[in-house]
Design a protein around this motif. Sequence first.
Motif, PDB file in Angstrom:
ATOM      1  N   THR A   1      -5.340   6.046  -0.639  1.00  0.00           N
ATOM      2  CA  THR A   1      -6.146   4.875  -0.971  1.00  0.00           C
ATOM      3  C   THR A   1      -5.331   3.587  -0.908  1.00  0.00           C
ATOM      4  N   GLY A   2      -4.092   3.628  -1.393  1.00  0.00           N
ATOM      5  CA  GLY A   2      -3.259   2.428  -1.355  1.00  0.00           C
ATOM      6  C   GLY A   2      -3.007   1.960   0.062  1.00  0.00           C
TER       7      GLY A   2
ATOM      8  N   GLU B   1      -8.513   5.310  -9.429  1.00  0.00           N
ATOM      9  CA  GLU B   1      -8.054   6.430 -10.244  1.00  0.00           C
ATOM     10  C   GLU B   1      -8.847   6.567 -11.540  1.00  0.00           C
TER      11      GLU B   1
ATOM     12  N   LYS C   1      -0.085  11.786  -4.327  1.00  0.00           N
ATOM     13  CA  LYS C   1       0.788  10.964  -3.504  1.00  0.00           C
ATOM     14  C   LYS C   1       0.692  11.413  -2.049  1.00  0.00           C
TER      15      LYS C   1
ATOM     16  N   ASP D   1       1.116   3.991  -3.268  1.00  0.00           N
ATOM     17  CA  ASP D   1       0.866   5.425  -3.142  1.00  0.00           C
ATOM     18  C   ASP D   1       2.083   6.251  -3.544  1.00  0.00           C
TER      19      ASP D   1
ATOM     20  N   ARG E   1      -6.172   0.835  -5.888  1.00  0.00           N
ATOM     21  CA  ARG E   1      -5.772   2.222  -6.189  1.00  0.00           C
ATOM     22  C   ARG E   1      -5.915   2.505  -7.681  1.00  0.00           C
TER      23      ARG E   1
ATOM     24  N   TYR F   1      -1.878  12.143 -10.256  1.00  0.00           N
ATOM     25  CA  TYR F   1      -1.746  11.013  -9.339  1.00  0.00           C
ATOM     26  C   TYR F   1      -1.315  11.566  -7.993  1.00  0.00           C
TER      27      TYR F   1
ATOM     28  N   GLY G   1       0.820  -1.212   0.000  1.00  0.00           N
ATOM     29  CA  GLY G   1       0.000   0.000   0.000  1.00  0.00           C
ATOM     30  C   GLY G   1       0.850   1.255   0.000  1.00  0.00           C
TER      31      GLY G   1
ATOM     32  N   ARG H   1      -8.282  10.043  -1.099  1.00  0.00           N
ATOM     33  CA  ARG H   1      -7.706   9.576  -2.362  1.00  0.00           C
ATOM     34  C   ARG H   1      -6.207   9.333  -2.285  1.00  0.00           C
ATOM     35  N   ARG H   2      -5.460  10.282  -1.732  1.00  0.00           N
ATOM     36  CA  ARG H   2      -4.001  10.133  -1.799  1.00  0.00           C
ATOM     37  C   ARG H   2      -3.486   8.992  -0.945  1.00  0.00           C
TER      38      ARG H   2
ATOM     39  N   ASN I   1      -1.060   4.636 -14.841  1.00  0.00           N
ATOM     40  CA  ASN I   1      -1.569   4.871 -13.492  1.00  0.00           C
ATOM     41  C   ASN I   1      -2.867   5.663 -13.451  1.00  0.00           C
TER      42      ASN I   1
ATOM     43  N   PRO J   1     -12.082   3.551  -1.602  1.00  0.00           N
ATOM     44  CA  PRO J   1     -11.537   4.678  -2.372  1.00  0.00           C
ATOM     45  C   PRO J   1     -12.213   6.013  -2.076  1.00  0.00           C
TER      46      PRO J   1
END
Length: 491
Positions: free
Chosen positions: A421-422, A131, A207, A77, A127, A205, A73, A418-419, A198, A414
């Motif tokens: 999520t992983g 997206e 992070k 991210d 993730r 994306y 995870g 969001r940033r 991605n 999700p």
Amino acid sequence: MSLNKLNPLDLSQPSIRALHLSWFAFFLSFMVWFSHAPLKPLIVETLAMSADQWKALLILNVALTIPARIVIGILVDKFGPRHVFSGLLCVSGLLCLGFASAQSFEQLALTRFMLGFVGAGFVIGIRMVGEWFPARQVGLAEGIYGGWGNFGSAASAFILPSLAVGVFGTFGGWRAAIACTGIIAIVYGLFYYWRARNTPKGSTYFKSKKSGGLEVSNKKDFWLYIAMNIPMYAILGVLAWRLGPSNISLLSQNLVYLMWVILIALFAFQFSQIYRVNKEMLEHGVPEHDKYEFKQVAVLNWAYFVTFGSELAVVSMLPAFFLETFTQLSLAEAGLLGGAFAFMNLVARPGGGWISDNFGRRRSMSIFIGGLAVGYFVLSQIDGGWPVALAVLAVMCCSFFVQAGEGAVFAMVPLIKRRMTGQIAGMTGAYGNVGAVTYLTAFSFMDASTFFLIIAGSAVATFFLVQMLTEPQGHMSEMMPDGTIQRIELT
């Protein structure tokens, strides 16, 4: 493509292509992960393994996935799904070849333990799909990803016994069948790197601001987060004890003690990382636009503990359960019927995501977890006097609620932050494996009927926890690279 409709057959849409690329990567990771389960008699005979050694192998297969999902995870991210999924498939393919060529139980145990890392592949696609799809479609999209990918364990049960006995019987049998899954995983890992992206073109994306732990919003959430990490280390400590000299005797007592010391040190290290990530929050708080409720993550963790955790445990033991309960079945037939549990993933998990999208997150999850409690109670009543067809029907009905519940859990993941999520998906997924190790450890002490009753009881407790969920509404906010705030709609 309409915002309200998702057509998985419309390959003209880049999002649909990304979905198919990702679910098949997940499918292969599960084929590799559970390639050993339907081949139990052949593997046991080849290496003259005891029943306890086989049970140890089942537990080892899911143990490493607990920390692996946390690690994956964080990596997703930070580096993105494309690089991480490609690397995971290639490395796990090599480990699969190592398992296929093992010449002793110790070699089998080591490679199977390391192959637990491939079970973290699920987190990567969560993730990726998050997206590519808007909130009103993400439940169904994640359900398709998870459900069709999860079918990899059923595919192993359906295909590998026939390959081992019918095709490769004179050329290595189970070894060749398992090696095939590893080779395919390596080839597809390279293909995924070539074709996957991605995010949609022009999208950002996001992070994590810091790596090493989840960012939380207040002191109460900080301590809840710390507490939620304890079961992950505790169950690994139980696993070390279970493998020690007083039980299966795979580890010496001194090695068990060493494992406990290492786990305590790892927990202390993780605490320091979580504190480092959240130090600024503890001192100065968090801007209103950046807040979220960690309680949501905690409830989803326990929901996945009982849904996916029970699925992992059951698919590991179900082919052998059918073979031992219905003695008239052949190895291939038992593998086929045992795969019936995972077979429902094709429709149940997407169905659970779709129902969650359209009829409410908390309400749908409550129904599914209540249904799986009843389902496992019914499975606990199966014995050799049941018609085989009725037993299979009971398994499939139970599995529908299990996998629909999984779909409902990851329809919501999700929509939290969001940033991260992983990392949220990683922790939730790790709890699925905490559940699997917990249930499989319990199974090693009891018969199948009691095992199913234990799962049913834990599902009842989880049903009440789910009532604490708050429906995600409005929008989440994320910081753009230029410092502006972007609103991501949740409706």
